[in-house]
Every structure is written in structure tokens, then in C-alpha cells.
Design an enzyme around this catalytic site. Structure first.
Site, PDB file in Angstrom:
ATOM      1  N   HIS A  27       7.211   0.425   9.138  1.00 38.26           N
ATOM      2  CA  HIS A  27       6.449   1.545   8.594  1.00 38.26           C
ATOM      3  C   HIS A  27       5.649   1.061   7.388  1.00 38.26           C
ATOM      4  O   HIS A  27       6.001   0.070   6.745  1.00 38.26           O
ATOM      5  CB  HIS A  27       7.422   2.663   8.192  1.00 38.26           C
ATOM      6  CG  HIS A  27       6.753   3.909   7.722  1.00 38.26           C
ATOM      7  ND1 HIS A  27       6.497   4.153   6.386  1.00 38.26           N
ATOM      8  CD2 HIS A  27       6.293   4.988   8.393  1.00 38.26           C
ATOM      9  CE1 HIS A  27       5.905   5.322   6.267  1.00 38.26           C
ATOM     10  NE2 HIS A  27       5.762   5.850   7.466  1.00 38.26           N
ATOM     11  N   GLU A  28       4.591   1.769   7.057  1.00 38.20           N
ATOM     12  CA  GLU A  28       3.701   1.303   5.988  1.00 38.20           C
ATOM     13  C   GLU A  28       4.386   1.188   4.626  1.00 38.20           C
ATOM     14  O   GLU A  28       3.882   0.503   3.731  1.00 38.20           O
ATOM     15  CB  GLU A  28       2.483   2.219   5.855  1.00 38.20           C
ATOM     16  CG  GLU A  28       2.759   3.571   5.228  1.00 38.20           C
ATOM     17  CD  GLU A  28       1.485   4.225   4.698  1.00 38.20           C
ATOM     18  OE1 GLU A  28       1.572   4.903   3.669  1.00 38.20           O
ATOM     19  OE2 GLU A  28       0.415   4.051   5.305  1.00 38.20           O
ATOM     20  N   THR A  29       5.539   1.819   4.449  1.00 35.50           N
ATOM     21  CA  THR A  29       6.254   1.708   3.182  1.00 35.50           C
ATOM     22  C   THR A  29       7.146   0.476   3.122  1.00 35.50           C
ATOM     23  O   THR A  29       7.748   0.205   2.077  1.00 35.50           O
ATOM     24  CB  THR A  29       7.134   2.948   2.952  1.00 35.50           C
ATOM     25  OG1 THR A  29       8.016   3.099   4.073  1.00 35.50           O
ATOM     26  CG2 THR A  29       6.300   4.207   2.801  1.00 35.50           C
ATOM     27  N   LYS A  30       7.248  -0.279   4.221  1.00 38.21           N
ATOM     28  CA  LYS A  30       8.139  -1.433   4.257  1.00 38.21           C
ATOM     29  C   LYS A  30       7.405  -2.702   3.837  1.00 38.21           C
ATOM     30  O   LYS A  30       6.178  -2.763   3.808  1.00 38.21           O
ATOM     31  CB  LYS A  30       8.727  -1.594   5.660  1.00 38.21           C
ATOM     32  CG  LYS A  30       9.500  -0.368   6.144  1.00 38.21           C
ATOM     33  CD  LYS A  30      10.629   0.015   5.188  1.00 38.21           C
ATOM     34  CE  LYS A  30      11.506   1.126   5.728  1.00 38.21           C
ATOM     35  NZ  LYS A  30      10.841   2.443   5.736  1.00 38.21           N
ATOM     36  N   ASN A  31       8.185  -3.742   3.537  1.00 37.79           N
ATOM     37  CA  ASN A  31       7.603  -5.011   3.062  1.00 37.79           C
ATOM     38  C   ASN A  31       6.622  -5.596   4.075  1.00 37.79           C
ATOM     39  O   ASN A  31       5.515  -6.012   3.734  1.00 37.79           O
ATOM     40  CB  ASN A  31       8.707  -6.037   2.817  1.00 37.79           C
ATOM     41  CG  ASN A  31       9.656  -5.640   1.705  1.00 37.79           C
ATOM     42  OD1 ASN A  31       9.765  -4.466   1.362  1.00 37.79           O
ATOM     43  ND2 ASN A  31      10.352  -6.608   1.147  1.00 37.79           N
TER      44      ASN A  31
END
EC number: 2.6.1.59
Length: 380
Positions: A182-186
């Protein structure tokens, strides 16, 4: 002069994404399991040591497949923390199983391995540890408990890519594991995930379930002369365009992780004086865990008003956020799961946690401003 707004997250692009996506388009093959998907699979298998990596639409999808592979029956139980995202529980609830919520540790906020055994009943089938903030659970103990009681382990390593426990990659220690992109992940592809199959006996069936319950993969490898409906399943393949984006990120995973760890280390140093004054508690990473700088959180004092702190940070143009609402306290959690014990630490710690702005390119002066503003708010 107006203060510059500091967002909580800003997705990072390596600069190679557009080129790889164009390569996928030029290949005239953009559906699932194309060239870039295979590159991603090979990278994850090589990096983690898992028997099989299978890209999915999301970490949620990967957990869904894992739950199907366990052949859970109505009323079966799966032990997990309440302090996690809803997908950890939903995957098993959809198969008719009951999440049994166990408390978390004071230091890492991970599943408290010391409470697992007491939560086991004749209906228990699996343990689902969640590696919070890319810091590994105490997996030696969890694996030993699972072996004693003949239980499966499904690791929710949504936040855990490029992180390790005693040298082993998170997600590749239990029977099955999962990553989020997901876009919030590294490492991200907007939306996306991966199922890590570590127990080889699950590999062929996992491939079938991921391909709508068919043996299409075997057909394309020339192992069968036609493919047919073999098992339950659904459509979990991301397009090769998504995989092309992801490949640009995996190709730079060492750099991305190094940059995030540098940001994490700066926060940790800047906030040490506030911890010494008793104004907050910083994250704790055990010596045998190699974390990945996924996020930086602080725990406020018990008498602090978190909503008021977040409001004052917003007024200072800083976007900080809380995290999970414990699942056992949610309407669906109360309906479909049950709590083992009072979950006192889960309730207390989740109510005091604040995540600070964190993204590659976050200027050091922004970090300084975040820490100074937080210190001023808490010191009043």
C-alpha cells in the site's frame, strides 16, 4: 510568515516507475503474472527465503488466501492481537473462524507471546502474529508453542518487508506470511500485497486459489494440456502494470530502507531529551530485531489528552495521527471475536500512541520542528 505544512505521508517514487510501466505496455502483456510479476516473485523469494512468493491485490488478499489454505471450519479459533488492522481478523472471520484477541507487549506493542498458550483451546487452529512497525514478534517462542499444539502460523508482516528477526526475514518464519505494498508502506505500488508460502505443501494449492481456483499456472508451464476448475479461489492477481511499478521499488529496496532508517534514527535522537523528562516514551526495538524504519511513534503520558495534542499539532501545520482502534472494542470485533483477558495494555497503549510525519525526503529541519512543537505542547 505562514508555516509550511508537514504531511504525515508522502509516497516515494524511485524515478524508474514510468519506464518500467512503459516496458510492460510495450510488451503487449499487461494482465497478471507477466514479466514484471515474475521479477518481483524472484526478488522476494531470494530476499526472504520463502518457498513461494505470489503477488496479490493487497495484503488483505494475501491473508484471505492464507485463511483459505488452512481449511478453517465454523467455530475454529485463531489467536491474534487486538492491536492490528481489521484485515488480520477479517480474513479468518470470512472462513467462519473466531479471532481470539490476546494482549500486546509493553515494549514492542507486538502480540505478547507469554499469553498465547493460556488462550489455546481445543478449537484453536492457528496463531497470527503481527509485526508492528516492522519490528519482529518473539518468533522463537511462538514457533515453539505452535509446534507443541500442532498449530499453523500466519504472519501478518504488512509492515515488515526488509525487516528481520534473528536474521530471518519477517513473513518467512511461519507457515504463511504476507506483505503490504500500500502507498503508506516502505515499498509500495499504490495498492498491492504478497503471499509468502513458507510451508512447501501449500505452494501448489496457493497458486490455484490465487488463479480463481484453476490450474492455469500449470497449463502455461506446459504441465497440463488444459486448465480447469480445481479448488475454491478468486481473482487475486495484480496486473503486470502494478508489478512494473513495484519492481522499480524492489530494485531500490536497500536505498529506500537506508533512507527510512536514517529518518527514524534522527527522530530517536531528537526525542531522547523529551523521554528523559518523562514527556513521552520512544519506540523500543529488541537487539535481535532488525527493523526497517517503517514508522515512528511516541507514547504519551497516561494523563495526556491525545486528541488535544493532535489538534495542537494540526494548528501548527503538522499532520500526526493515531493508529489502530483495538479490534476487540469494535462492533464487528465484539460480534465475531472474543477477548482473552482484559487486554489492559492494548487499551492503554493504543490510546496513547501518536505516529509522527515520516516519508523519504522529510527534511531534518521539519523533523526538528515536529519534535520542538511536540515538546512545547507536552511541556505546558
Amino acid at each position: 510568515m505562514a508555516l509550511e505544512y508537514i504531511p504525515f505521508n508522502r509516497p516515494y517514487a524511485t524515478g524508474k516507475e514510468h519506464g518500467y510501466i512503459q516496458d510492460a505496455l510495450d510488451s503487449r502483456y499487461v494482465s497478471g503474472d507477466g514479466r514484471f510479476t515474475k521479477l518481483c516473485h524472484q526478488w522476494i523469494e531470494r530476499r526472504t527465503g520463502c518457498a513461494r512468493a505470489l503477488l496479490t491485490h493487497s495484503c488483505t488478499s494475501a491473508l484471505d488466501i492464507a485463511a483459505m489454505l488452512l481449511d478453517l471450519k465454523s467455530g475454529d479459533e485463531v489467536i491474534m492481537p487486538s492491536f492490528t488492522f481489521v484485515s488480520t481478523a477479517n480474513a479468518f472471520v470470512l472462513r467462519g473462524a473466531v479471532p481470539v484477541f490476546v494482549d500486546i507487549r509493553e515494549d514492542t506493542l507486538n502480540l505478547d507471546e507469554r499469553q498465547i498458550e493460556a488462550a489455546i483451546t481445543p478449537r484453536t487452529r492457528a496463531i497470527a502474529p503481527v509485526h508492528y512497525a516492522g519490528v519482529g514478534c518473539e518468533m522463537d517462542t511462538i514457533v515453539a508453542i505452535a509446534r507443541r499444539h500442532n498449530l499453523r502460523i500466519v504472519e501478518d508482516a504488512a509492515q515488515g518487508i526488509m525487516a528481520s528477526y534473528k536474521g530471518s526475514a519477517l513473513g518467512a518464519i511461519g507457515d504463511l506470511g504476507s506483505f503490504s505494498f500500500h502507498e503508506t508502506k516502505n515499498i509500495m505500488s499504490g495498492e498491492g500485497g504478497c503471499l509468502l508460502v513458507n510451508a512447501p505443501e501449500f505452494a501448489q494449492r496457493a497458486e490455484i486459489m490465487r488463479e480463481k481456483g484453476t490450474d492455469r499456472g500449470r497449463f502455461f508451464r506446459g504441465e497440463v494440456d488444459k486448465y480447469t476448475w480445481q479448488d475454491i479461489g478468486s481473482s487475486y492477481l495484480p496486473s503486470d502494470i502494478t508489478a512494473a511499478f513495484l519492481w522499480a521499488q524492489l530494485d531500490q529496496a536497500e536505498y529506500i530502507t537506508g533512507e527510512r532508517l536514517a529518518i527514524w534514527d534522527r527522530y530517536h535522537a531528537m526525542l531522547a531529551p523529551l523521554e528523559q523528562r518523562g514527556l513521552l516514551r520512544r519506540p523500543i526495538v529488541p537487539a535481535d530485531c532488525g527493523h526497517n524504519g517503517h514508522l515512528y511513534y511516541v507514547l504519551l503520558p497516561q494523563d495526556a489528552d491525545r486528541n488535544a495534542v493532535l489538534k495542537k499539532l494540526r494548528e501548527a501545520e503538522i499532520q500526526a495521527v493515531f493508529h489502530y482502534v483495538p479490534l476487540h472494542s469494535a462492533p464487528a470485533g465484539m460480534q465475531y471475536g472474543r477477548a482473552h483477558g482484559d487486554l489492559a495494555r492494548t487499551i492503554d497503549l493504543s490510546a496513547r500512541l501518536i505516529r509522527l510525519p515520516f516519508w523519504i525526503g522529510l527534511p531534518e529541519q521539519h523533523q526538528q520542528r515536529v519534535c520542538e512543537t511536540l515538546g512545547a505542547i507536552l511541556g505546558r
